[in-house]
Design a protein around this motif. Structure first.
Motif, PDB file in Angstrom:
ATOM      1  N   ARG A  89      42.242  51.804  42.543  1.00 23.22           N
ATOM      2  CA  ARG A  89      41.063  52.345  43.221  1.00 23.22           C
ATOM      3  C   ARG A  89      40.855  51.633  44.556  1.00 23.22           C
ATOM      4  N   PHE A  90      40.356  52.360  45.542  1.00 23.89           N
ATOM      5  CA  PHE A  90      40.177  51.762  46.872  1.00 23.89           C
ATOM      6  C   PHE A  90      39.191  50.598  46.846  1.00 23.89           C
ATOM      7  N   TRP A  91      38.287  50.573  45.890  1.00 22.47           N
ATOM      8  CA  TRP A  91      37.258  49.542  45.824  1.00 22.47           C
ATOM      9  C   TRP A  91      37.674  48.324  45.009  1.00 22.47           C
ATOM     10  N   TRP A  92      38.880  48.337  44.415  1.00 22.47           N
ATOM     11  CA  TRP A  92      39.297  47.231  43.551  1.00 22.47           C
ATOM     12  C   TRP A  92      39.231  45.859  44.239  1.00 22.47           C
ATOM     13  N   PRO A  93      39.647  45.687  45.492  1.00 19.68           N
ATOM     14  CA  PRO A  93      39.550  44.354  46.113  1.00 19.68           C
ATOM     15  C   PRO A  93      38.131  43.775  46.108  1.00 19.68           C
ATOM     16  N   LEU A  94      37.112  44.620  46.247  1.00 19.56           N
ATOM     17  CA  LEU A  94      35.732  44.139  46.176  1.00 19.56           C
ATOM     18  C   LEU A  94      35.409  43.610  44.777  1.00 19.56           C
TER      19      LEU A  94
END
Length: 108
Positions: A89-94
């Motif tokens: 998911r694009f938000w995984w690093p957060l």
């Protein structure tokens, strides 16, 4: 006047997990601007802003239960399973930064 971001987060957590949090229990952690891949759904057509908050819940927290069909599989998972489920998911690093150092954070 619309709903505040914190009020929205509190409502979404309650709807999708059954957990009742106060706005004061939410710690702002980060955000990600994005453009939705499809025109369908609840995100604005021109783009969106995903905001991440983190909070602590008691270890003996209740079983999770969604009141909406878009979160049909609400359940507690450890850090390793969370990463397996969400790392694309694009938000995984957060989320990974909120957990500490990903699966090595000692969760789960």
């Amino acid at each position: 006047q619309g709903e505040s971001v914190v009020a929205c987060a509190v409502r979404e957590v309650a709807e999708e997990t059954g957990l009742v949090l106060s706005g004061a229990a939410l710690e702002p952690w980060g955000y990600e601007r994005f453009t939705p891949v499809s025109g369908d759904g609840v995100w604005p057509a021109g783009g969106g802003l995903l905001q991440l908050y983190r909070s602590s819940v008691p270890a003996a927290a209740a079983e999770l239960a969604s009141s909406l069909p878009d979160a049909e599989d609400a359940r507690w998972v450890g850090a390793v399973e969370l990463e397996e489920l969400c790392r694309e998911r694009f938000w995984w690093p957060l989320v990974e930064s909120a957990l500490g150092s990903g699966a090595a954070s000692g969760l789960g």
